[in-house]
Design a protein around this motif. Sequence first.
Motif, mmCIF file in Angstrom:
data_model
loop_
_atom_site.group_PDB
_atom_site.id
_atom_site.type_symbol
_atom_site.label_atom_id
_atom_site.label_comp_id
_atom_site.label_asym_id
_atom_site.label_seq_id
_atom_site.Cartn_x
_atom_site.Cartn_y
_atom_site.Cartn_z
ATOM 1 N N SER A 55 15.067 -18.679 31.212
ATOM 2 C CA SER A 55 14.082 -17.610 31.372
ATOM 3 C C SER A 55 14.791 -16.265 31.367
ATOM 4 C CB SER A 55 13.295 -17.790 32.672
ATOM 5 O OG SER A 55 14.160 -17.762 33.795
ATOM 6 N N VAL A 57 14.325 -12.052 32.349
ATOM 7 C CA VAL A 57 13.576 -11.134 33.192
ATOM 8 C C VAL A 57 13.085 -9.969 32.339
ATOM 9 C CG1 VAL A 57 13.675 -9.623 35.204
ATOM 10 C CG2 VAL A 57 14.946 -11.784 35.193
ATOM 11 N N ASN A 62 9.032 -13.116 34.480
ATOM 12 C CA ASN A 62 10.009 -13.847 33.684
ATOM 13 C C ASN A 62 9.346 -14.432 32.436
ATOM 14 O OD1 ASN A 62 11.959 -13.339 35.617
ATOM 15 N ND2 ASN A 62 11.593 -15.263 36.703
ATOM 16 N N SER A 64 9.800 -17.504 29.680
ATOM 17 C CA SER A 64 10.514 -18.751 29.374
ATOM 18 C C SER A 64 10.945 -18.746 27.908
ATOM 19 C CB SER A 64 9.623 -19.956 29.655
ATOM 20 O OG SER A 64 9.295 -20.023 31.030
ATOM 21 N N THR A 134 13.469 -8.916 25.358
ATOM 22 C CA THR A 134 13.382 -7.828 26.332
ATOM 23 C C THR A 134 13.723 -6.473 25.730
ATOM 24 O OG1 THR A 134 15.689 -8.144 27.019
ATOM 25 C CG2 THR A 134 13.991 -9.438 28.168
#
Length: 223
Positions: A55, A57, A62, A64, A134
Motif C-alpha cells: 500500500s 500513502v 492508503n 493498495s 502518488t
Amino acid sequence: MGRVTAVPIPQPRAETAADATRRRAGRSLGAALLLGAAGSAVVLIASGQTWAEGSAVVAGGNVSLDAGGRDVTGVPAALAVVGLAALVAVFAVRTAGRLLVSALLALSGAGATVAALIGASDSAALDDKAARTTGDTAATIGALTHTAWPYVTAAGGLLILLAGLLALRYGTHWPTMSGRYERDGTPRAPRAPRPAKATAPAVDPDRPEDIWKALDRGEDPTR
C-alpha cells in the motif's frame, strides 16, 4: 502308436545394448517433451500472476497496489519462450547442433529459475507504482508482502532445466524431422530400382497355343 517328437520352445531374444539404448532414448524423449512443455507453460502462467502486494500513502488514506511477475522481471517469460523454441529445434538438428540447442534449453531453464528467485523479494516494481500513483518520486510501499508465484515460476524453470539435461544426455539417440534418416540418425540405404516390366510376346492369331497363352495372362488376343 506313432512317435512323438519334442518341439523346442523358442526362447525370448535377449535384450542387446542397442535395444536398451533405444528404450532409454524413447523414455527420455517422452519425459523431455513433457517436462519442457509443462515447464514453459508454468513459467508463462505464473509470471503473469501477482508477485507482490502493498500500500502507498496518499492524501486521504492508503492505496493498495500490486505488481505482477512481468512488472518485476520479464526474464522468466522470455526464457520460457526461448526454451520452448529450443525444445522444438532439438528435432530439427543433429550432432553438434543438437548439443548446442540442448544446452540452450538447459540454460533457459536455469536462467528462468534464477531470475524468478531474485524477483521473489523485489520491491522496486511496487515502489515505481507508488511513485506514479502518488506523484511523489520518494514514495515507498508499506505493508509489503510477497506471494508464492515467484517460486512456482522457479519450479517451472527447473522443469525446463531437466528437459535440457535429458536432451544433453540422450538427445543424440532421438529421431530427427528429416525423413532421409532412420531413428538412430544414420542414413537409410538407397532403395534398389524396380526391375523393368517384361514385354509380353506377340500373339500370332493363326497359332491357337499363342491365343490360349494370352488368355491365361489376362490379355486380349484380338488386339
